[in-house]
Design a protein around this motif. Structure first.
Motif, PDB file in Angstrom:
ATOM      1  N   LEU A  90     -13.531 -36.047 -21.511  1.00 30.03           N
ATOM      2  CA  LEU A  90     -14.808 -36.777 -21.625  1.00 30.03           C
ATOM      3  C   LEU A  90     -15.619 -36.679 -20.326  1.00 30.03           C
ATOM      4  O   LEU A  90     -16.845 -36.539 -20.365  1.00 30.03           O
ATOM      5  CB  LEU A  90     -14.540 -38.246 -21.978  1.00 30.03           C
ATOM      6  CG  LEU A  90     -14.076 -38.467 -23.421  1.00 30.03           C
ATOM      7  CD1 LEU A  90     -13.465 -39.853 -23.591  1.00 30.03           C
ATOM      8  CD2 LEU A  90     -15.236 -38.270 -24.398  1.00 30.03           C
ATOM      9  N   ALA A  91     -14.917 -36.741 -19.190  1.00 32.60           N
ATOM     10  CA  ALA A  91     -15.625 -36.594 -17.909  1.00 32.60           C
ATOM     11  C   ALA A  91     -16.313 -35.229 -17.860  1.00 32.60           C
ATOM     12  O   ALA A  91     -17.448 -35.099 -17.381  1.00 32.60           O
ATOM     13  CB  ALA A  91     -14.648 -36.758 -16.745  1.00 32.60           C
ATOM     14  N   GLY A  92     -15.648 -34.213 -18.404  1.00 37.85           N
ATOM     15  CA  GLY A  92     -16.221 -32.867 -18.454  1.00 37.85           C
ATOM     16  C   GLY A  92     -17.454 -32.784 -19.350  1.00 37.85           C
ATOM     17  O   GLY A  92     -18.259 -31.863 -19.229  1.00 37.85           O
ATOM     18  N   GLN A  93     -17.596 -33.760 -20.257  1.00 33.98           N
ATOM     19  CA  GLN A  93     -18.768 -33.811 -21.149  1.00 33.98           C
ATOM     20  C   GLN A  93     -19.894 -34.651 -20.538  1.00 33.98           C
ATOM     21  O   GLN A  93     -20.889 -34.935 -21.197  1.00 33.98           O
ATOM     22  CB  GLN A  93     -18.396 -34.441 -22.502  1.00 33.98           C
ATOM     23  CG  GLN A  93     -17.204 -33.806 -23.197  1.00 33.98           C
ATOM     24  CD  GLN A  93     -17.451 -32.353 -23.547  1.00 33.98           C
ATOM     25  OE1 GLN A  93     -18.387 -32.036 -24.266  1.00 33.98           O
ATOM     26  NE2 GLN A  93     -16.615 -31.468 -23.011  1.00 33.98           N
ATOM     27  N   GLY A  94     -19.680 -35.132 -19.306  1.00 33.14           N
ATOM     28  CA  GLY A  94     -20.722 -35.927 -18.652  1.00 33.14           C
ATOM     29  C   GLY A  94     -20.594 -37.425 -18.893  1.00 33.14           C
ATOM     30  O   GLY A  94     -21.483 -38.189 -18.502  1.00 33.14           O
ATOM     31  N   ALA A  95     -19.481 -37.856 -19.534  1.00 29.70           N
ATOM     32  CA  ALA A  95     -19.275 -39.303 -19.752  1.00 29.70           C
ATOM     33  C   ALA A  95     -18.682 -39.933 -18.484  1.00 29.70           C
ATOM     34  O   ALA A  95     -18.279 -39.228 -17.558  1.00 29.70           O
ATOM     35  CB  ALA A  95     -18.337 -39.513 -20.932  1.00 29.70           C
ATOM     36  N   ARG A  96     -18.649 -41.285 -18.460  1.00 22.76           N
ATOM     37  CA  ARG A  96     -18.079 -42.004 -17.318  1.00 22.76           C
ATOM     38  C   ARG A  96     -16.879 -42.829 -17.803  1.00 22.76           C
ATOM     39  O   ARG A  96     -17.000 -44.034 -18.046  1.00 22.76           O
ATOM     40  CB  ARG A  96     -19.152 -42.909 -16.702  1.00 22.76           C
ATOM     41  CG  ARG A  96     -20.303 -42.094 -16.077  1.00 22.76           C
ATOM     42  CD  ARG A  96     -21.324 -43.011 -15.428  1.00 22.76           C
ATOM     43  NE  ARG A  96     -21.999 -43.831 -16.410  1.00 22.76           N
ATOM     44  CZ  ARG A  96     -22.479 -45.054 -16.186  1.00 22.76           C
ATOM     45  NH1 ARG A  96     -22.334 -45.620 -15.015  1.00 22.76           N
ATOM     46  NH2 ARG A  96     -23.099 -45.721 -17.142  1.00 22.76           N
ATOM     47  N   PRO A  97     -15.727 -42.167 -17.979  1.00 22.71           N
ATOM     48  CA  PRO A  97     -14.561 -42.880 -18.523  1.00 22.71           C
ATOM     49  C   PRO A  97     -13.801 -43.708 -17.492  1.00 22.71           C
ATOM     50  O   PRO A  97     -13.811 -43.387 -16.298  1.00 22.71           O
ATOM     51  CB  PRO A  97     -13.671 -41.743 -19.035  1.00 22.71           C
ATOM     52  CG  PRO A  97     -14.058 -40.548 -18.241  1.00 22.71           C
ATOM     53  CD  PRO A  97     -15.471 -40.734 -17.776  1.00 22.71           C
TER      54      PRO A  97
END
Ligand SMILES: C[S@@+](CC[C@H](N)C(=O)[O-])C[C@H]1O[C@@H](n2cnc3c(N)ncnc32)[C@H](O)[C@@H]1O
Length: 276
Positions: A90-97
């Motif tokens: 998810l971090a690689g998709q630009g999310a902030r997990p």
């Protein structure tokens, strides 16, 4: 860290356990099993992939958490994260997990994978029944087989998720399909004959020579799950029962191509917190 065999389980029982006793058993089990779990399943799960279940449904195909545009910048909570590979994807998709787990052993694998991949996500050690996060602080929460089946009070997990989600937020969780409770945990032919009552909600407990639980798994019927979701104020949008892909030949514990052809193995509940 040791191995789960060092916990010295001598028997199996069905008995009621309180939330604390159950969380303590899960913490000890997952600390002890962390190395074996990742040695056995690490290649299947990857270090920065998002695999929902042994049927190998990938988030990049299913998009249960939202579109690529929805994920960018979204604050996402991973419950019972294990090595947190889904959060790194998810971090690689630009999310902030933010990822949390009750087990320090599992979080140790998350830290090692962060060094290996160079993708660092915030990690927290906590029990899913009492989450140490502020109200209305996440756009999305999810788990791939974390926490829900290992806690005595899964209704509390639903309430905690509803509390930490922002209005309109999404909660998606994968767990063993409830019908599997009736069948022996075997990937072979004996795993095809129902032998246990589906309606027996007493948890499966392994215990040591002093009677102390070493492994616990809790069951809810499909109706129980729906009622816990609704009671927390969440709306159930879908229940996904991934089918076993013809080309998938690997076995994961009790999940196998043989059983996958006949029985559902995973249920993924897609929920939303109303906006008002
Ligand atoms: C089957 S593993 C799944 C881990 C990860 N999602 C994966 O796909 O590999 C279950 C995880 O739930 C965690 N867990 C069990 N009880 C928990 C609790 N009460 N609160 C938070 N995490 C818990 C375990 O420590 C373990 O990491």
């Amino acid at each position: 860290m040791g191995t789960e065999s060092e916990l010295g389980a001598v028997g199996v029982d069905r008995r009621r356990l309180g939330p604390l006793e159950s969380a303590r058993a899960s913490r000890r089990w997952w600390d002890a099993d962390a190395d074996d779990y990742h040695a056995e399943h690490g290649a299947f799960l990857g270090t920065a992939e998002f695999v929902w279940c042994p049927e190998r449904l990938l988030e990049q195909d299913a998009r249960l958490l939202g579109s690529p545009a929805d994920l960018r910048g979204a604050r996402i909570l991973e419950v019972g994260c294990g090595a947190a590979m889904c959060s790194r994807w998810l971090a690689g998709q630009g999310a902030r997990p933010v990822a949390f787990d009750v087990s320090a052993g599992m979080l140790g694998h998350a830290r090692a994978a962060a060094s290996q991949t160079g993708v660092d996500v915030p990690l927290v050690q906590a029990d899913a029944q009492t989450m140490p996060f502020a109200d209305r602080s996440f756009d999305v929460a999810f788990t791939a087989f974390g926490a829900v089946a290992f806690v005595a009070d899964s209704a509390a997990v639903m309430r905690e998720v509803a509390r930490v989600l922002k209005p309109g937020g999404r909660w998606v969780f994968a767990a063993t399909h409830p019908v599997r409770w009736s069948f022996p945990d075997s990937p072979g032919p004996d795993g095809l004959t129902a032998t246990m009552p589906y309606f027996d909600r007493r948890p499966y407990v392994e215990f040591d020579a002093d009677g102390v639980p070493t492994y616990v798994e809790h069951h809810r019927t499909l109706g129980d799950r729906v009622r816990e979701i609704v009671a927390a104020g969440l709306v159930l949008l879908d229940v996904i029962e991934p089918e076993w892909p013809r080309e998938l030949t690997s076995t994961w514990g009790q999940w196998s191509p043989l059983r996958g052809k006949i029985l559902p193995g995973t249920a993924i509940y897609v929920c939303r917190l109303p906006t008002a």
